[in-house]
Design a protein around this motif. Sequence first.
Motif, PDB file in Angstrom:
ATOM      1  N   LYS A  46     -32.730  33.356   0.125  1.00 12.74           N
ATOM      2  CA  LYS A  46     -33.959  32.988   0.833  1.00 12.74           C
ATOM      3  C   LYS A  46     -33.721  31.957   1.927  1.00 12.74           C
ATOM      4  O   LYS A  46     -34.424  31.944   2.937  1.00 12.74           O
ATOM      5  CB  LYS A  46     -35.010  32.504  -0.173  1.00 12.74           C
ATOM      6  N   LYS A  47     -32.731  31.127   1.752  1.00 11.42           N
ATOM      7  CA  LYS A  47     -32.430  30.119   2.765  1.00 11.42           C
ATOM      8  C   LYS A  47     -31.982  30.763   4.078  1.00 11.42           C
ATOM      9  O   LYS A  47     -32.308  30.282   5.160  1.00 11.42           O
ATOM     10  CB  LYS A  47     -31.340  29.180   2.240  1.00 11.42           C
ATOM     11  N   VAL A  53     -35.019  35.543   7.067  1.00 15.34           N
ATOM     12  CA  VAL A  53     -36.325  35.392   7.723  1.00 15.34           C
ATOM     13  C   VAL A  53     -37.025  36.743   7.700  1.00 15.34           C
ATOM     14  O   VAL A  53     -36.451  37.759   8.097  1.00 15.34           O
ATOM     15  CB  VAL A  53     -36.195  34.908   9.185  1.00 15.34           C
ATOM     16  N   LYS A  57     -44.572  34.193   1.609  1.00 18.04           N
ATOM     17  CA  LYS A  57     -44.559  32.731   1.552  1.00 18.04           C
ATOM     18  C   LYS A  57     -44.670  32.236   0.113  1.00 18.04           C
ATOM     19  O   LYS A  57     -43.978  31.292  -0.276  1.00 18.04           O
ATOM     20  CB  LYS A  57     -45.697  32.163   2.397  1.00 18.04           C
ATOM     21  N   ARG A  83     -38.970  32.349   4.215  1.00 17.58           N
ATOM     22  CA  ARG A  83     -39.392  31.927   5.542  1.00 17.58           C
ATOM     23  C   ARG A  83     -39.957  33.141   6.260  1.00 17.58           C
ATOM     24  O   ARG A  83     -39.410  34.240   6.147  1.00 17.58           O
ATOM     25  CB  ARG A  83     -38.207  31.366   6.342  1.00 17.58           C
ATOM     26  N   ASP A  98     -43.963  30.173   9.130  1.00 12.63           N
ATOM     27  CA  ASP A  98     -43.029  29.143   9.580  1.00 12.63           C
ATOM     28  C   ASP A  98     -42.844  29.207  11.091  1.00 12.63           C
ATOM     29  O   ASP A  98     -42.612  28.186  11.743  1.00 12.63           O
ATOM     30  CB  ASP A  98     -41.673  29.349   8.894  1.00 12.63           C
ATOM     31  N   TYR A  99     -42.923  30.412  11.626  1.00  8.95           N
ATOM     32  CA  TYR A  99     -42.801  30.640  13.061  1.00  8.95           C
ATOM     33  C   TYR A  99     -43.901  31.618  13.472  1.00  8.95           C
ATOM     34  O   TYR A  99     -44.235  32.527  12.710  1.00  8.95           O
ATOM     35  CB  TYR A  99     -41.435  31.237  13.427  1.00  8.95           C
TER      36      TYR A  99
END
Length: 210
Positions: free
Chosen positions: A151-152, A155, A168, A173, A194-195
């Motif tokens: 997950k890190k 995207v 989410k 992300r 997040d974006y």
Amino acid sequence: MDGTLLDSMHIWREIGPRMLQARGITPAPDLGERLKPMTARQGAAYCKEAYGLPETVDAVYAQIEDQVKRFYENEVEAKPGVKKLLSLLKMEGVWMYVATATDRHLAEKALQHAGIRDCFRGLVTSAETGAGKDVSPEIYERAMRRLRSNKKDTVIFEDALHAIRTAKTAGFRVAAIYDPSAEEDQEEIRALADYYFRSFEELFEAKSLE
């Protein structure tokens, strides 16, 4: 895929009402919105039950499938900027996967016609995971596992509020891409994601997607 990579949400919003109107049935004003998170087969089952259609679910689905198939094979296009972004990401060695509510055979045709299928290592569908994006993050989890990611480093790009909420909540992300079909949800989408980008062209100007 639909509404994020492809300019295709209008076909899904229109297909249910059109099918009912062809039978002389007046669809509910919010039918398109109700069908939005469903697979085509789930939508067929919903229309049959909600409007008392005499055909089997398979027969209703076949009618929906035929209309969508023609659109995907002959008309669907990638959203502006999509091809450029995918090409750059592929050149940089970024692994990508499609996670879609659309059935596999239809999604494959759509991606091929839009000229972007080769950018992806594969795809996974809601039908294959047994749950829609509105109720489970399994489609994202499965795509991530196939990409050998975490997950890190992952995207998710989405246009729909219900899908963004699910991703989410699961700890992903999310980069939200504007689509007119979700106009009324933009305020909440902006708050959750997040974006946020109004278009893929705008994404090229951003420096924050690191």
